[in-house]
Motif scaffolding. Structure first.
Motif, PDB file in Angstrom:
ATOM      1  N   LEU A  15      31.241  39.937  36.291  1.00 19.40           N
ATOM      2  CA  LEU A  15      32.151  38.705  37.018  1.00 19.40           C
ATOM      3  C   LEU A  15      31.737  37.344  36.573  1.00 19.40           C
ATOM      4  CD1 LEU A  15      34.307  38.638  39.149  1.00 19.40           C
ATOM      5  CD2 LEU A  15      32.488  38.305  40.779  1.00 19.40           C
ATOM      6  N   LEU A  16      32.815  36.497  36.216  1.00 15.80           N
ATOM      7  CA  LEU A  16      32.793  35.158  35.772  1.00 15.80           C
ATOM      8  C   LEU A  16      33.284  34.388  36.970  1.00 15.80           C
ATOM      9  CD1 LEU A  16      31.839  32.831  34.049  1.00 15.80           C
ATOM     10  CD2 LEU A  16      34.214  33.268  32.736  1.00 15.80           C
ATOM     11  N   VAL A  17      32.658  33.574  37.777  1.00 11.27           N
ATOM     12  CA  VAL A  17      33.356  32.631  38.709  1.00 11.27           C
ATOM     13  C   VAL A  17      33.316  31.232  38.085  1.00 11.27           C
ATOM     14  CG1 VAL A  17      32.840  31.391  40.908  1.00 11.27           C
ATOM     15  CG2 VAL A  17      32.062  33.932  40.301  1.00 11.27           C
ATOM     16  N   LYS A  18      34.552  30.855  37.944  1.00 11.60           N
ATOM     17  CA  LYS A  18      35.024  29.747  36.954  1.00 11.60           C
ATOM     18  C   LYS A  18      36.287  29.043  37.190  1.00 11.60           C
ATOM     19  CE  LYS A  18      35.612  28.077  32.130  1.00 11.60           C
ATOM     20  NZ  LYS A  18      35.499  28.378  30.732  1.00 11.60           N
ATOM     21  N   ALA A  19      36.507  27.961  37.557  1.00 13.52           N
ATOM     22  CA  ALA A  19      37.866  27.432  37.883  1.00 13.52           C
ATOM     23  C   ALA A  19      38.442  26.894  36.577  1.00 13.52           C
ATOM     24  CB  ALA A  19      37.621  26.226  38.945  1.00 13.52           C
ATOM     25  N   LEU A  20      39.646  27.389  36.470  1.00 18.75           N
ATOM     26  CA  LEU A  20      40.390  27.358  35.095  1.00 18.75           C
ATOM     27  C   LEU A  20      41.448  26.023  35.339  1.00 18.75           C
ATOM     28  CD1 LEU A  20      41.350  30.676  33.878  1.00 18.75           C
ATOM     29  CD2 LEU A  20      39.216  29.473  33.304  1.00 18.75           C
ATOM     30  N   PRO A  78      49.251  33.894  36.705  1.00 15.32           N
ATOM     31  CA  PRO A  78      47.646  34.387  36.822  1.00 15.32           C
ATOM     32  C   PRO A  78      46.829  33.093  37.569  1.00 15.32           C
ATOM     33  CG  PRO A  78      48.159  34.874  34.613  1.00 15.32           C
ATOM     34  CD  PRO A  78      49.488  34.204  35.160  1.00 15.32           C
ATOM     35  N   SER A  79      46.462  33.452  38.588  1.00 16.50           N
ATOM     36  CA  SER A  79      45.525  32.523  39.353  1.00 16.50           C
ATOM     37  C   SER A  79      44.121  33.235  39.886  1.00 16.50           C
ATOM     38  CB  SER A  79      46.314  31.972  40.444  1.00 16.50           C
ATOM     39  OG  SER A  79      46.642  32.720  41.355  1.00 16.50           O
ATOM     40  N   GLY A  80      43.309  32.187  40.283  1.00 12.92           N
ATOM     41  CA  GLY A  80      41.982  32.428  41.040  1.00 12.92           C
ATOM     42  C   GLY A  80      41.016  32.231  40.210  1.00 12.92           C
ATOM     43  N   HIS A 131      36.135  33.500  22.079  1.00 12.45           N
ATOM     44  CA  HIS A 131      37.479  33.682  23.015  1.00 12.45           C
ATOM     45  C   HIS A 131      37.244  34.665  23.705  1.00 12.45           C
ATOM     46  CE1 HIS A 131      39.559  31.069  19.972  1.00 12.45           C
ATOM     47  NE2 HIS A 131      38.828  32.066  18.995  1.00 12.45           N
ATOM     48  N   GLU A 132      37.391  34.436  25.117  1.00  9.06           N
ATOM     49  CA  GLU A 132      36.982  35.210  26.494  1.00  9.06           C
ATOM     50  C   GLU A 132      38.352  35.990  26.831  1.00  9.06           C
ATOM     51  OE1 GLU A 132      33.145  33.758  28.706  1.00  9.06           O
ATOM     52  OE2 GLU A 132      34.925  32.521  28.973  1.00  9.06           O
ATOM     53  N   VAL A 133      37.964  37.425  26.898  1.00  8.04           N
ATOM     54  CA  VAL A 133      39.255  38.043  27.669  1.00  8.04           C
ATOM     55  C   VAL A 133      38.868  38.678  28.732  1.00  8.04           C
ATOM     56  CG1 VAL A 133      40.851  40.126  26.928  1.00  8.04           C
ATOM     57  CG2 VAL A 133      40.148  38.591  25.092  1.00  8.04           C
ATOM     58  N   VAL A 134      39.611  38.807  29.961  1.00 10.06           N
ATOM     59  CA  VAL A 134      39.471  39.079  31.198  1.00 10.06           C
ATOM     60  C   VAL A 134      40.407  40.506  31.464  1.00 10.06           C
ATOM     61  CG1 VAL A 134      38.453  37.001  31.927  1.00 10.06           C
ATOM     62  CG2 VAL A 134      40.904  37.344  32.530  1.00 10.06           C
ATOM     63  N   TYR A 135      40.011  41.400  32.357  1.00  7.97           N
ATOM     64  CA  TYR A 135      40.989  42.417  32.717  1.00  7.97           C
ATOM     65  C   TYR A 135      41.954  41.670  33.739  1.00  7.97           C
ATOM     66  CZ  TYR A 135      37.806  46.108  31.072  1.00  7.97           C
ATOM     67  OH  TYR A 135      37.036  46.841  30.308  1.00  7.97           O
ATOM     68  N   ALA A 136      41.336  41.007  34.764  1.00  7.56           N
ATOM     69  CA  ALA A 136      42.277  40.233  35.738  1.00  7.56           C
ATOM     70  C   ALA A 136      41.649  39.271  36.315  1.00  7.56           C
ATOM     71  CB  ALA A 136      42.883  41.256  36.635  1.00  7.56           C
ATOM     72  N   SER A 137      42.331  38.473  36.996  1.00  5.00           N
ATOM     73  CA  SER A 137      41.747  37.155  37.828  1.00  5.00           C
ATOM     74  C   SER A 137      42.092  37.404  39.186  1.00  5.00           C
ATOM     75  CB  SER A 137      42.155  35.887  37.096  1.00  5.00           C
ATOM     76  OG  SER A 137      41.968  35.678  35.732  1.00  5.00           O
ATOM     77  N   TYR A 138      41.074  37.029  39.866  1.00  6.24           N
ATOM     78  CA  TYR A 138      41.330  36.945  41.527  1.00  6.24           C
ATOM     79  C   TYR A 138      41.039  35.925  42.452  1.00  6.24           C
ATOM     80  CZ  TYR A 138      41.268  42.281  40.077  1.00  6.24           C
ATOM     81  OH  TYR A 138      41.538  43.409  39.613  1.00  6.24           O
ATOM     82  N   THR A 139      41.779  35.942  43.404  1.00  9.38           N
ATOM     83  CA  THR A 139      41.385  34.579  44.344  1.00  9.38           C
ATOM     84  C   THR A 139      40.596  35.095  45.560  1.00  9.38           C
ATOM     85  OG1 THR A 139      43.356  35.173  45.453  1.00  9.38           O
ATOM     86  CG2 THR A 139      43.745  33.497  43.813  1.00  9.38           C
ATOM     87  N   ARG A 173      37.077  37.070  46.539  1.00 10.67           N
ATOM     88  CA  ARG A 173      35.898  37.380  46.131  1.00 10.67           C
ATOM     89  C   ARG A 173      35.520  38.822  46.308  1.00 10.67           C
ATOM     90  NH1 ARG A 173      29.806  35.267  47.489  1.00 10.67           N
ATOM     91  NH2 ARG A 173      28.741  36.468  46.040  1.00 10.67           N
ATOM     92  N   ILE A 174      35.936  39.114  47.238  1.00  5.68           N
ATOM     93  CA  ILE A 174      35.546  40.997  47.634  1.00  5.68           C
ATOM     94  C   ILE A 174      36.416  41.807  46.929  1.00  5.68           C
ATOM     95  CG2 ILE A 174      35.645  42.401  49.624  1.00  5.68           C
ATOM     96  CD1 ILE A 174      33.575  40.191  49.867  1.00  5.68           C
ATOM     97  N   GLU A 175      37.986  40.966  46.879  1.00  6.62           N
ATOM     98  CA  GLU A 175      38.737  41.930  45.760  1.00  6.62           C
ATOM     99  C   GLU A 175      38.249  41.952  44.545  1.00  6.62           C
ATOM    100  OE1 GLU A 175      43.469  42.178  44.640  1.00  6.62           O
ATOM    101  OE2 GLU A 175      42.640  40.442  45.999  1.00  6.62           O
ATOM    102  N   ALA A 176      37.712  41.027  44.052  1.00  4.80           N
ATOM    103  CA  ALA A 176      37.408  40.942  42.678  1.00  4.80           C
ATOM    104  C   ALA A 176      36.083  41.821  42.510  1.00  4.80           C
ATOM    105  CB  ALA A 176      36.846  39.530  42.269  1.00  4.80           C
ATOM    106  N   LEU A 177      35.140  41.913  43.491  1.00  6.06           N
ATOM    107  CA  LEU A 177      33.978  42.864  43.130  1.00  6.06           C
ATOM    108  C   LEU A 177      34.219  44.161  43.475  1.00  6.06           C
ATOM    109  CD1 LEU A 177      31.415  40.637  45.752  1.00  6.06           C
ATOM    110  CD2 LEU A 177      31.487  40.792  43.142  1.00  6.06           C
TER     111      LEU A 177
END
Length: 312
Positions: free
Chosen positions: A306-311, A234-236, A276-284, A286-290
């Motif tokens: 939508l959370l914008v955060k570099a892991l 997973p990335s993004g 502890h945060e749980v996400v549906y998915a992560s995207y690289t 931005r338009i696809e995430a929206l």
């Protein structure tokens, strides 16, 4: 066009969202509060207000609509103007405009817009998952008064004359210090002795193991061919948040539930409040995430954001 949906999305990330030729929705951070009468605890939040004086287009809302709907910027500006014209028409007729998750708009006697914010949603992402609760009242004054009364009845005082009248206490203290030093030194010697013996035993065991390995012969007949596995990592930096949990076991259960529904769910760590945060998915992208966020809010969870955060 659901204008309030776009405004609501932007209020999670920005403190000012200007609607051209209408006004601006402002989000002001408020610290956690405790109500003195009801003893209820309120988490920190963003309080939404409306300023009719800020009407100059800054491009934020129009650009966001253009990106989500994949339309030209100028077309987005025209759609906003058309929607605002309809809202103003309803306001002049005395109707109340209810913006979902934002608040209600009305026209007062002076011809200005009045705004009543919605209280059931918190736009402060740092406080996601925190809710209001009520605690029993804590009375500190009563305990303090009890202690003061006890001190008045039973005063404790050690005077120089009393210390001088008991010289044996001084010798007892000296003896106690001497015993402590002796015991500490003896304890250190004993621990060092045990550590030395353990180290010698470990070295002997290692020598025996090396001798056995050197004498052994390993022959593998018909070795299996090497297998190459493709693992998708997973990335993004764009994450669609499903929830935040104080108990980690609950977050694991949420991940399993979402994966059973086909989502690439995972945990991305804890926020500043230890949830502890749980996400549906992560995207690289931005338009696809929206686009994915809008689909999830429509089909599964209206509270997703939508959370914008570099892991790391």
């Amino acid at each position: 066009m659901q204008l309030e949906t776009y405004i609501s999305d932007l209020l999670y990330r920005y403190d000012c969202v200007i609607v051209p030729q209408f006004g601006a929705f402002l989000a002001q951070r408020i610290s956690a509060q405790v109500h003195e009468t009801t003893h209820s605890f309120h988490p920190p939040k963003k309080k939404v207000s409306f300023n009719e004086q800020l009407q100059q287009n800054d491009g934020l809302l129009a650009n966001y609509i253009a990106e989500v709907e994949k339309i030209p910027y100028q077309v987005a500006v025209e759609k906003i103007a058309k929607k605002i014209k309809t809202i103003k028409s309803y306001l002049t007729q005395g109707e109340t405009i209810a913006l979902n998750n934002i608040g209600d708009l009305t026209l007062n006697a002076e011809g200005h817009i009045s705004f009543e914010p919605s209280e059931h949603i918190n736009y402060l992402t740092d406080a996601f998952g925190l809710s209001q609760f009520t605690s029993a009242a804590v009375s500190r004054t009563t305990h303090k008064a009890t202690v003061e009364a006890l001190e008045e009845r039973t005063p404790i005082a050690i005077t120089p004359e009393r210390r001088q009248s008991r010289p044996y206490l001084k010798y007892a203290a000296i003896a106690l210090i001497a015993l402590s030093i002796t015991g500490f030194a003896g304890s250190n010697w004993y621990l060092n002795s045990i550590e030395t013996q353990n180290q010698v035993a470990q070295e002997e065991a290692n020598d025996q193991m090396d001798a056995r390995v050197q004498q052994a012969t390993f022959v593998i007949e018909n070795p299996l061919p090497a297998a190459t596995l493709q693992v998708e990592k997973p990335s993004g930096n764009y994450h669609i948040v499903a929830g935040a949990f104080r108990v980690e076991a609950n977050s694991d259960k949420k991940v399993e539930q979402l994966r059973e529904k086909g989502y690439k769910a995972r945990k991305i760590g804890s926020n500043r409040y230890g949830l502890h945060e749980v996400v549906y998915a992560s995207y690289t992208d931005r338009i696809e995430a929206l686009q994915a966020l809008r689909a999830i809010k429509r089909e599964h969870n209206a509270a997703a954001w939508l959370l914008v955060k570099a892991l790391d």
